[in-house]
Enzyme design. Structure first.
Site, PDB file in Angstrom:
ATOM      1  N   PRO A 294      40.081   9.647 -18.338  1.00 39.69           N
ATOM      2  CA  PRO A 294      39.748   9.117 -17.009  1.00 39.69           C
ATOM      3  C   PRO A 294      39.642   7.606 -16.942  1.00 39.69           C
ATOM      4  O   PRO A 294      39.504   7.054 -15.848  1.00 39.69           O
ATOM      5  CB  PRO A 294      38.399   9.770 -16.714  1.00 39.69           C
ATOM      6  CG  PRO A 294      37.797   9.988 -18.064  1.00 39.69           C
ATOM      7  CD  PRO A 294      38.945  10.338 -18.964  1.00 39.69           C
ATOM      8  N   TYR A 386      46.477  -0.576 -12.880  1.00 37.57           N
ATOM      9  CA  TYR A 386      45.312   0.113 -12.334  1.00 37.57           C
ATOM     10  C   TYR A 386      45.531   0.501 -10.869  1.00 37.57           C
ATOM     11  O   TYR A 386      45.174   1.612 -10.452  1.00 37.57           O
ATOM     12  CB  TYR A 386      44.072  -0.778 -12.448  1.00 37.57           C
ATOM     13  CG  TYR A 386      42.760  -0.055 -12.268  1.00 37.57           C
ATOM     14  CD1 TYR A 386      42.029   0.385 -13.357  1.00 37.57           C
ATOM     15  CD2 TYR A 386      42.238   0.185 -11.003  1.00 37.57           C
ATOM     16  CE1 TYR A 386      40.816   1.055 -13.196  1.00 37.57           C
ATOM     17  CE2 TYR A 386      41.033   0.837 -10.816  1.00 37.57           C
ATOM     18  CZ  TYR A 386      40.319   1.284 -11.924  1.00 37.57           C
ATOM     19  OH  TYR A 386      39.130   1.948 -11.757  1.00 37.57           O
TER      20      TYR A 386
END
Length: 393
Positions: A294, A386
Site C-alpha cells: 500500500p 504517486y
C-alpha cells in the site's frame, strides 16, 4: 434446481473494477451480469485505503457527474517525506500539475453501486462462483450457487475475474500463485482508525530509526494511521497508550492529535502478478491479477487502469469481431502493472527499516531519501508516479 442465464460478459466480483467495467460495457451497448458472494451492505462496509489518482477521479466523474468524490473527498496537492526529524514536502502541482484525492474505497463503492442499480444492471449479491467451465473456448460458463444454495450457471461470451486475490477465475485461467511472480515483505503495517481531528493537512510518510509510520486521514473526524511492525504482531496486543507512544516516536516534529481507537489491524505486505492475465475468453483485472504494497497508493488505481484497457478490447471483440486489442491486453496491462510494482517496492524499501539491516543499510537509506528530496528530478519522479500515469482512454 439449476437456473441458467445468458449474457455477453459475466463479471465475477462487484468491487470497483467489476462495477466500472459493467458501466463502460453498458455505454458501448454490451450487456453484462455482475455477481458477488457478499451482500450489498457487506460490499459497502469494506473499509480500505482511498487515495485516488487524478486520472481515476476524472474517470469516476465522467462515469457519474454526481459522484461525491468532488464534495466528500479531499484533494491533496502533495505529501510530506520525513526523516532525521525533518519534513520535506513533495509538491505535486508544482512538478506535474496533478493531485490525488482522499476518498475511501467504501465511498467509491457506495457511489458505483447506486449508479449501476439505478441503471438496471443485472447485479446479483450473495452469489458464489465455485468454478469456471471453459471447455467450449467460445462460450465460457460461470458455475455458481445463489443465496439459497441453488445452482446458477451463467453462459457468456466472455468471463472477467474481478474477484480479488483469491480469485476463482484466476484458478481457472492461470492456476495458483506459483504460476506468477510473488514477493512477501518482512514487515507489516499496524493500522488504527481513531476518533480525532487530522494531525496534518497532508499525508506524512515518516522514516525513523525505530521504523516507518504513515499519518493518513479518513474524514475530518476519523483518522487512519499506521506504523511498521512484525507480520506476526497481534493487533489486540498493545494498549492504546503503547500504540500512541509508538506512533508519536516515529513522527518527530508533529504532535499527533489523539482520540479513542475503534479499529486496529495488521496489514501484511505482498506483491503479486499472475502468470497470465488473459487466456481465450477469460481475463483478470484488479486484485485477481495483481497486488501491491500500500505504500505507493496504487491498488485501486491499477485496477481502474486494467478495466479501461479491457473494456475497449471487449468492445472491439464483441461488437466488431476484432481480436487485436484483446490479444494485446496482457502486454499493455503489464507495462503499467510493473511500473506500479516498481514504484510500490521503491517507496516501501526506501521508507521502512529493514528488520536485519545494519549501519550501512541505514545510512544508505538516508542517502537515498536525500537524493530524492534534494533533487528536482527526484521529487518530480515521485510526484509523477504517486499521482499516476495517464489512463489509456
Amino acid at each position: 434446481m439449476t437456473l441458467s442465464i445468458r449474457t455477453r460478459v459475466a463479471i465475477v466480483g462487484a468491487g470497483p473494477a467489476g462495477l466500472i467495467l459493467s458501466h463502460l460495457l453498458a455505454v458501448d451497448g454490451i450487456e453484462s451480469v455482475v455477481i458477488d458472494r457478499r451482500t450489498r451492505a457487506e460490499i459497502q462496509s469494506t473499509i480500505r485505503a482511498g487515495i485516488l489518482e487524478q486520472a481515476t477521479v476524472e474517470l469516476l466523474t465522467r462515469i457519474d457527474p454526481g459522484t461525491r468524490v468532488q464534495t466528500v473527498g479531499e484533494r491533496h496537492d502533495g505529501i510530506e517525506l520525513r526523516f532525521q526529524g525533518e519534513g520535506h514536502r513533495i509538491d505535486f502541482r508544482a512538478f506535474v500539475g496533478r493531485s490525488v484525492w482522499l476518498y475511501p474505497q467504501h465511498e467509491v463503492l457506495t457511489d458505483l453501486l447506486a449508479l449501476r442499480v439505478g441503471a438496471g444492471q443485472d447485479l446479483r449479491f450473495g452469489v458464489t462462483a465455485t468454478h469456471i467451465d471453459d471447455t467450449d473456448p467460445d462460450r465460457p460458463r460461470v458455475i455458481a450457487t445463489d443465496p439459497l444454495g441453488d445452482d446458477l450457471v451463467i453462459d457468456a461470451d466472455f468471463v472477467v475475474g474481478a474477484d480479488g486475490s483469491r480469485s476463482v477465475v484466476r484458478s481457472a485461467l492461470a492456476g495458483d500463485s506459483a504460476t506468477g511472480a510473488f514477493r512477501e515483505y518482512p514487515f507489516a503495517w499496524f493500522g488504527i482508525l481513531c476518533d480525532a481531528p487530522p494531525s496534518s493537512d497532508e499525508l506524512i510518510y515518516s522514516n525513523s530509526d525505530d521504523g516507518f509510520a504513515l499519518i493518513s486521514q479518513r474524514s475530518p473526524k476519523v483518522q487512519r494511521m499506521y506504523f511498521q511492525c512484525d507480520p506476526g504482531t497481534d493487533p489486540q496486543g498493545p494498549s492504546e497508550g503503547e500504540i500512541w507512544s509508538t506512533l508519536q516516536a516515529r513522527v518527530p516534529g508533529t504532535t499527533l492529535k489523539q482520540g479513542p481507537i475503534f479499529q486496529r489491524d495488521v496489514l501484511r505486505f505482498r506483491s503479486f502478478v499472475a502468470g497470465e492475465l488473459r487466456r481465450g475468453r477469460l481475463a483478470l483485472v484488479g486484485d485477481a491479477a495483481h497486488t501491491v504494497p500500500p505504500t505507493g497508493a496504487k491498488g485501486m488505481n491499477l485496477a481502474v487502469a486494467d478495466v479501461v484497457l479491457l473494456a475497449r478490447a471487449l468492445c472491439a471483440l464483441l461488437q466488431e469481431n476484432d481480436s487485436r486489442l484483446i490479444d494485446g491486453f496482457t502486454e499493455r496491462a503489464l507495462r503499467r502493472i510493473w511500473k506500479a510494482q516498481h514504484f510500490s517496492w521503491w517507496m516501501t524499501s526506501m521508507l521502512h527499516t529493514p528488520p536485519h539491516g545494519d549501519g550501512f543499510d541505514r545510512r544508505r537509506q538516508i542517502g537515498e531519501l536525500r537524493s530524492v528530496v534534494e533533487s528536482e528530478a527526484g521529487r518530480a519522479y515521485l510526484a509523477e508516479a504517486y499521482t499516476g500515469w495517464p489512463l489509456d482512454l
